[in-house]
Design a protein around this motif. Structure first.
Motif, PDB file in Angstrom:
ATOM      1  N   ILE A 197       0.788  -1.202   0.222  1.00 56.56           N
ATOM      2  CA  ILE A 197       0.014  -0.026  -0.075  1.00 56.56           C
ATOM      3  C   ILE A 197       0.935   1.229   0.010  1.00 56.56           C
ATOM      4  O   ILE A 197       0.556   2.177  -0.711  1.00 56.56           O
ATOM      5  N   ASP A 198       1.871   1.220   0.796  1.00 60.37           N
ATOM      6  CA  ASP A 198       2.773   2.500   1.004  1.00 60.37           C
ATOM      7  C   ASP A 198       3.583   2.666  -0.428  1.00 60.37           C
ATOM      8  O   ASP A 198       4.028   3.760  -0.688  1.00 60.37           O
ATOM      9  N   ALA A 199       3.826   1.792  -1.076  1.00 58.96           N
ATOM     10  CA  ALA A 199       4.644   1.854  -2.264  1.00 58.96           C
ATOM     11  C   ALA A 199       3.930   2.449  -3.683  1.00 58.96           C
ATOM     12  O   ALA A 199       4.638   2.846  -4.497  1.00 58.96           O
ATOM     13  N   ILE A 200       2.661   2.034  -3.581  1.00 52.61           N
ATOM     14  CA  ILE A 200       1.747   2.316  -4.731  1.00 52.61           C
ATOM     15  C   ILE A 200       1.657   4.015  -5.026  1.00 52.61           C
ATOM     16  O   ILE A 200       1.350   4.824  -4.123  1.00 52.61           O
ATOM     17  N   PRO A 201       2.059   4.572  -6.457  1.00 53.53           N
ATOM     18  CA  PRO A 201       2.023   6.052  -6.402  1.00 53.53           C
ATOM     19  C   PRO A 201       0.526   6.580  -6.229  1.00 53.53           C
ATOM     20  O   PRO A 201      -0.413   6.184  -6.917  1.00 53.53           O
ATOM     21  N   VAL A 202       0.212   7.567  -5.285  1.00 56.80           N
ATOM     22  CA  VAL A 202      -1.069   8.201  -5.030  1.00 56.80           C
ATOM     23  C   VAL A 202      -1.578   8.647  -6.490  1.00 56.80           C
ATOM     24  O   VAL A 202      -2.848   8.536  -6.600  1.00 56.80           O
ATOM     25  N   LYS A 203      -0.812   9.157  -7.132  1.00 60.09           N
ATOM     26  CA  LYS A 203      -1.071   9.955  -8.400  1.00 60.09           C
ATOM     27  C   LYS A 203      -2.033   9.034  -9.354  1.00 60.09           C
ATOM     28  O   LYS A 203      -2.834   9.449 -10.143  1.00 60.09           O
ATOM     29  N   ARG A 204      -1.633   7.631  -9.075  1.00 61.97           N
ATOM     30  CA  ARG A 204      -2.305   6.683 -10.321  1.00 61.97           C
ATOM     31  C   ARG A 204      -3.446   5.863  -9.762  1.00 61.97           C
ATOM     32  O   ARG A 204      -4.340   5.306 -10.614  1.00 61.97           O
ATOM     33  N   VAL A 205      -3.907   5.898  -8.306  1.00 58.75           N
ATOM     34  CA  VAL A 205      -4.857   5.056  -7.971  1.00 58.75           C
ATOM     35  C   VAL A 205      -6.251   6.048  -8.369  1.00 58.75           C
ATOM     36  O   VAL A 205      -6.323   6.964  -7.268  1.00 58.75           O
ATOM     37  N   ALA A 206      -7.293   5.478  -8.732  1.00 58.98           N
ATOM     38  CA  ALA A 206      -8.617   6.056  -9.134  1.00 58.98           C
ATOM     39  C   ALA A 206      -9.729   5.253  -8.460  1.00 58.98           C
ATOM     40  O   ALA A 206     -10.901   5.713  -8.399  1.00 58.98           O
ATOM     41  N   GLN A 207      -9.506   4.159  -7.907  1.00 62.16           N
ATOM     42  CA  GLN A 207     -10.592   3.448  -7.366  1.00 62.16           C
ATOM     43  C   GLN A 207      -9.944   2.285  -6.432  1.00 62.16           C
ATOM     44  O   GLN A 207      -8.832   1.848  -6.445  1.00 62.16           O
ATOM     45  N   PHE A 208     -10.966   1.961  -5.575  1.00 60.63           N
ATOM     46  CA  PHE A 208     -10.703   0.705  -4.562  1.00 60.63           C
ATOM     47  C   PHE A 208     -11.797  -0.319  -4.813  1.00 60.63           C
ATOM     48  O   PHE A 208     -12.801  -0.206  -5.002  1.00 60.63           O
ATOM     49  N   HIS A 209     -11.260  -1.798  -4.556  1.00 62.50           N
ATOM     50  CA  HIS A 209     -12.398  -2.580  -4.405  1.00 62.50           C
ATOM     51  C   HIS A 209     -12.110  -3.137  -3.020  1.00 62.50           C
ATOM     52  O   HIS A 209     -10.774  -3.312  -2.533  1.00 62.50           O
ATOM     53  N   LEU A 210     -13.270  -3.491  -2.376  1.00 59.69           N
ATOM     54  CA  LEU A 210     -13.102  -4.283  -1.128  1.00 59.69           C
ATOM     55  C   LEU A 210     -14.079  -5.574  -1.325  1.00 59.69           C
ATOM     56  O   LEU A 210     -15.035  -5.497  -1.893  1.00 59.69           O
ATOM     57  N   ALA A 211     -13.413  -6.680  -0.903  1.00 61.37           N
ATOM     58  CA  ALA A 211     -14.231  -8.084  -0.914  1.00 61.37           C
ATOM     59  C   ALA A 211     -13.908  -8.876   0.389  1.00 61.37           C
ATOM     60  O   ALA A 211     -12.924  -8.470   1.145  1.00 61.37           O
ATOM     61  N   GLY A 212     -14.487  -9.937   0.292  1.00 61.69           N
ATOM     62  CA  GLY A 212     -14.376 -11.099   1.499  1.00 61.69           C
ATOM     63  C   GLY A 212     -13.598 -12.077   0.755  1.00 61.69           C
ATOM     64  O   GLY A 212     -13.760 -12.300  -0.566  1.00 61.69           O
ATOM     65  N   HIS A 213     -12.775 -12.927   1.512  1.00 62.19           N
ATOM     66  CA  HIS A 213     -12.280 -13.984   0.905  1.00 62.19           C
ATOM     67  C   HIS A 213     -12.263 -15.250   1.910  1.00 62.19           C
ATOM     68  O   HIS A 213     -12.768 -15.147   2.937  1.00 62.19           O
ATOM     69  N   SER A 214     -11.903 -16.484   1.484  1.00 66.66           N
ATOM     70  CA  SER A 214     -12.020 -17.678   2.294  1.00 66.66           C
ATOM     71  C   SER A 214     -10.736 -18.075   2.751  1.00 66.66           C
ATOM     72  O   SER A 214      -9.686 -18.089   2.152  1.00 66.66           O
TER      73      SER A 214
END
Length: 302
Positions: A197-214
């Motif tokens: 999370i800390d390494a991804i460039p802020v200027k590039r992120v335009a959407q988040f996904h959230l979901a559940g996993h098993s």
């Protein structure tokens, strides 16, 4: 084709448009900020799906999310697919379009799975060149989503976050950051989700996904059929602290519950987002910490 995060409106907190909720959403218009639409479900010449989407689009902003672009494949790009996608874009004018940083096809046959790529400079160049062609063909920038994975390649020389960043920079495209996929892959491969999370460039992120996993003990499987776990919520808070206001989407693709359950998850995301944004405004915290994980499995290599 130039990507700018400022071109992407903050739509708020949405859910995926899924068949069990077609009637409710198209006729009753429940309270939700926006909807994400699986593009391939509507790349048809006519019939009920398009009728439903017409009614939905009249009431909500939408984004188109693809699963068959196969941007990392060695196969030639499928221009018939891109033609149909472009027609859908013209008809429904989505806020943006996205697909996955992966490959799905080989020798023209679709595996119907989101398969990981080797993280090398050669792959970066291959994928970025294909993304540029897709963006020029569609006349739109593209968001690429990180996928969950269960194997890695001995040839990889980059971390996943370095690879995702390099592709987005060289192709000049955006990132759909799937927070659950970061968590799943981090557990499966033994790296730090926080470092990702800390390494991804802020200027590039335009959407988040959230979901559940098993949770299968030794590994996690990205099933999209459970509620979002506390650890993923905590990682989402860290992402909000870093990236600020980014449109957030709840994914639920199997064992799909009644719509109010999905709407409640979107409201949970709203509440967490607002709390972190309030903290950002007063300067704390720069990052949201969560308890350190222990006994992570070792990094398996293919």
């Amino acid at each position: 084709m130039n990507f700018s995060r400022s071109d992407y409106p903050f739509l708020g907190f949405g859910v995926g448009l899924r068949r069990p909720h077609y009637i409710l959403i198209s006729e009753s218009h429940p309270k939700i900020d926006w909807l994400e639409v699986i593009a391939e479900n509507f790349m048809v010449q006519g019939g009920r799906p398009l009728h439903v989407l017409e009614k939905v689009r009249d009431q909500y902003p939408i984004a188109l999310h693809g699963v068959s672009l196969s941007i990392g494949s060695a196969d030639p790009l499928n221009f018939a697919y891109l033609r149909d996608l472009a027609q859908l874009i013209r008809r429904f004018e989505p806020a943006w379009i996205s697909d996955h940083l992966c490959w799905t096809s080989i020798a023209g046959r679709n595996s119907h799975d989101l398969l990981p790529l080797p993280y090398t400079d050669e792959t970066v160049s291959h994928v970025a060149q294909r993304v540029r062609v897709v963006q020029e063909t569609l006349g739109r920038p593209l968001l690429l989503e990180n996928v969950s994975s269960y194997m890695s390649y001995a040839e990889s020389t980059l971390t996943e976050w370095q690879f995702l960043t390099a592709v987005s920079e060289e192709a000049d495209c955006g990132i759909l950051l799937d927070v659950n996929n970061v968590f799943v892959s981090a557990f499966n491969h033994g790296f730090s989700a926080e470092s990702y999370i800390d390494a991804i460039p802020v200027k590039r992120v335009a959407q988040f996904h959230l979901a559940g996993h098993s949770d299968f003990g030794r590994y996690l499987l990205d099933t999209h059929d459970h509620p979002i776990c506390d650890a993923v919520w905590a990682l989402y808070e860290r992402a909000v602290a870093r990236f600020g206001p980014v449109s957030t989407l709840i994914e639920w693709d199997d064992n799909i519950p009644e719509f109010p359950v999905l709407a409640a998850a979107a409201e949970d995301a709203r509440a967490k987002h607002h709390r972190i944004m309030e903290l950002r405004e007063v300067g704390i915290p720069k990052q949201i910490e969560r308890p350190a994980e222990t006994d992570l499995p070792t990094h398996h290599r293919a």
